[in-house]
Scaffold this motif. Structure first.
Motif, mmCIF file in Angstrom:
data_model
loop_
_atom_site.group_PDB
_atom_site.id
_atom_site.type_symbol
_atom_site.label_atom_id
_atom_site.label_comp_id
_atom_site.label_asym_id
_atom_site.label_seq_id
_atom_site.Cartn_x
_atom_site.Cartn_y
_atom_site.Cartn_z
ATOM 1 N N GLU A 106 0.506 -0.951 -0.261
ATOM 2 C CA GLU A 106 -0.021 -0.071 0.367
ATOM 3 C C GLU A 106 1.049 1.036 -0.252
ATOM 4 O OE1 GLU A 106 -2.860 -0.684 3.630
ATOM 5 O OE2 GLU A 106 -3.208 -2.430 2.644
ATOM 6 N N PRO A 107 0.720 1.884 -0.951
ATOM 7 C CA PRO A 107 1.237 3.693 -1.104
ATOM 8 C C PRO A 107 1.511 4.425 0.340
ATOM 9 C CG PRO A 107 -0.026 3.463 -2.454
ATOM 10 C CD PRO A 107 -0.627 2.251 -2.117
ATOM 11 N N SER A 108 1.006 4.550 1.201
ATOM 12 C CA SER A 108 0.749 4.795 2.723
ATOM 13 C C SER A 108 1.736 4.259 3.374
ATOM 14 C CB SER A 108 -0.188 5.141 3.357
ATOM 15 O OG SER A 108 -0.585 4.027 3.619
ATOM 16 N N VAL A 109 2.329 3.370 3.637
ATOM 17 C CA VAL A 109 3.118 2.106 3.914
ATOM 18 C C VAL A 109 4.472 2.117 4.091
ATOM 19 C CG1 VAL A 109 3.224 -0.180 5.179
ATOM 20 C CG2 VAL A 109 0.988 0.980 5.099
ATOM 21 N N GLN A 111 5.700 4.368 1.272
ATOM 22 C CA GLN A 111 6.774 6.027 1.420
ATOM 23 C C GLN A 111 6.213 6.308 2.635
ATOM 24 O OE1 GLN A 111 7.330 7.328 -1.244
ATOM 25 N NE2 GLN A 111 8.085 9.277 0.004
ATOM 26 N N ILE A 112 5.677 6.251 3.261
ATOM 27 C CA ILE A 112 5.595 6.729 4.911
ATOM 28 C C ILE A 112 7.049 6.111 5.744
ATOM 29 C CG2 ILE A 112 4.045 7.272 6.598
ATOM 30 C CD1 ILE A 112 2.588 8.396 4.648
ATOM 31 N N VAL A 113 6.316 5.566 5.958
ATOM 32 C CA VAL A 113 7.166 4.042 6.719
ATOM 33 C C VAL A 113 8.762 3.762 5.764
ATOM 34 C CG1 VAL A 113 7.320 1.861 8.058
ATOM 35 C CG2 VAL A 113 5.243 3.169 7.630
ATOM 36 N N LEU A 114 8.627 3.242 5.229
ATOM 37 C CA LEU A 114 9.593 2.284 4.635
ATOM 38 C C LEU A 114 10.761 3.959 4.235
ATOM 39 C CD1 LEU A 114 9.074 -0.785 3.548
ATOM 40 C CD2 LEU A 114 10.019 -0.366 5.548
ATOM 41 N N TYR A 173 12.127 -4.025 -2.242
ATOM 42 C CA TYR A 173 12.087 -4.743 -3.670
ATOM 43 C C TYR A 173 10.514 -5.122 -4.108
ATOM 44 C CZ TYR A 173 13.429 -8.760 -6.361
ATOM 45 O OH TYR A 173 13.399 -9.631 -7.464
ATOM 46 N N LEU A 174 9.866 -5.427 -3.395
ATOM 47 C CA LEU A 174 8.340 -5.947 -4.587
ATOM 48 C C LEU A 174 7.681 -4.440 -4.481
ATOM 49 C CD1 LEU A 174 7.382 -8.447 -1.738
ATOM 50 C CD2 LEU A 174 8.026 -8.938 -4.270
ATOM 51 N N ALA A 175 7.901 -3.256 -4.533
ATOM 52 C CA ALA A 175 7.256 -2.574 -4.520
ATOM 53 C C ALA A 175 7.737 -1.674 -6.060
ATOM 54 C CB ALA A 175 7.560 -1.565 -3.293
ATOM 55 N N ARG A 176 9.068 -1.975 -5.696
ATOM 56 C CA ARG A 176 9.811 -1.562 -7.241
ATOM 57 C C ARG A 176 10.133 -2.604 -8.284
ATOM 58 N NH1 ARG A 176 14.790 1.463 -3.835
ATOM 59 N NH2 ARG A 176 13.400 2.853 -3.375
ATOM 60 N N SER A 177 9.303 -3.853 -8.146
ATOM 61 C CA SER A 177 9.044 -5.203 -9.068
ATOM 62 C C SER A 177 7.903 -4.855 -10.112
ATOM 63 C CB SER A 177 8.893 -6.238 -8.305
ATOM 64 O OG SER A 177 7.349 -6.623 -8.134
ATOM 65 N N GLY A 179 5.691 -6.971 -9.896
ATOM 66 C CA GLY A 179 4.398 -7.091 -9.274
ATOM 67 C C GLY A 179 3.711 -8.206 -9.705
ATOM 68 N N SER A 180 4.131 -8.987 -9.991
ATOM 69 C CA SER A 180 3.276 -10.180 -11.115
ATOM 70 C C SER A 180 3.436 -11.208 -9.508
ATOM 71 C CB SER A 180 4.734 -11.328 -11.548
ATOM 72 O OG SER A 180 5.974 -11.203 -10.795
ATOM 73 N N ALA A 181 2.770 -11.938 -9.000
ATOM 74 C CA ALA A 181 2.764 -13.028 -8.115
ATOM 75 C C ALA A 181 3.721 -14.048 -7.981
ATOM 76 C CB ALA A 181 1.123 -14.060 -8.755
ATOM 77 N N LYS A 182 4.281 -14.725 -9.513
ATOM 78 C CA LYS A 182 5.464 -15.474 -9.478
ATOM 79 C C LYS A 182 7.067 -15.006 -8.019
ATOM 80 C CE LYS A 182 8.900 -17.034 -12.652
ATOM 81 N NZ LYS A 182 10.303 -16.195 -12.471
ATOM 82 N N THR A 183 6.371 -13.241 -8.547
ATOM 83 C CA THR A 183 7.428 -12.552 -7.343
ATOM 84 C C THR A 183 7.598 -12.167 -6.089
ATOM 85 O OG1 THR A 183 8.165 -11.208 -10.010
ATOM 86 C CG2 THR A 183 8.939 -10.307 -7.299
#
Length: 200
Positions: A106-109, A111-114, A173-177, A179-183
């Motif tokens: 989720e964008p808020s988590v 961007q804001i948290v990480l 890593y997932l946020a910049r990937s 977005g596939s189910a495989k990843t």
């Protein structure tokens, strides 16, 4: 007089909540540096004076938003763990890790948290918030697993930092990937292996 004080307290709490609610999507979409105190006050429907009555500055609004998000994510993790009805604390950690990675999509988590919290609040304060929330939960789970004999005696604090660090990097890593189910499956498998390996 007592009713009047209660009404003032209620109004103050409502103003504070409105500011947090307004600031959160602004910080998530535009980043801390691009969001002005005026924009937050305007989005909340209050004056800048009312905002500064609640918060010393924009950084304190950000800190309140971070606390709210951390509370929500930890509540989701706790609920997910309860729903999984798993007695094995190592498996509980895996369940918690998956819910954390879901939240970080989720964008808020994300961007804001990480991304921004360490620089906006400073590493020490950011870690202090984490310790009260996610870090605290991970430490408690590790300690419980040690005390129950599920895993060998080992240093709890550094291990908690290693796990949290791995989870944070996995989320980025997932946020910049793609977005596939495989990843996502690949990352889930690696986190499971990491957790299993750390507790040998």
């Amino acid at each position: 007089m007592k009713d009047q004080r209660r009404t003032q307290a209620d109004r103050s709490a409502a103003t504070r909540e409105a500011l947090i609610r307004a600031a959160r999507p602004l910080f998530a979409a535009d980043g801390f540096g691009a969001v002005s105190a005026e924009a937050i006050a305007r989005a909340a429907g209050v004056t800048r004076g009312a905002m500064y009555h609640q918060f010393a500055d924009k950084t304190e609004v950000y800190a309140a938003v971070l606390e709210e998000i951390e509370d929500e994510v930890m509540a989701r993790i706790s609920a997910g763990i309860a729903e999984a009805d798993q007695d094995d604390l190592v498996e509980v950690m895996k369940v918690g890790a998956r819910i954390w990675l879901d939240a970080c999509a989720e964008p808020s988590v994300h961007q804001i948290v990480l991304i921004e919290a360490p620089s906006v609040l400073g590493w020490e304060r950011w870690r202090e918030v984490s310790l009260r929330h996610g870090m605290g939960m991970v430490q408690a789970l590790i300690q419980g697993a040690i005390e129950s004999g599920r895993i060998p005696q080992q240093p709890v604090l550094p291990l908690a930092h290693v796990l949290i660090g791995a989870l944070d990097e996995a989320a980025i890593y997932l946020a910049r990937s793609d977005g596939s189910a495989k990843t996502r499956k690949e990352v889930d498998t690696l986190i499971d292996r990491l957790v299993d390996a750390l507790f040998v």
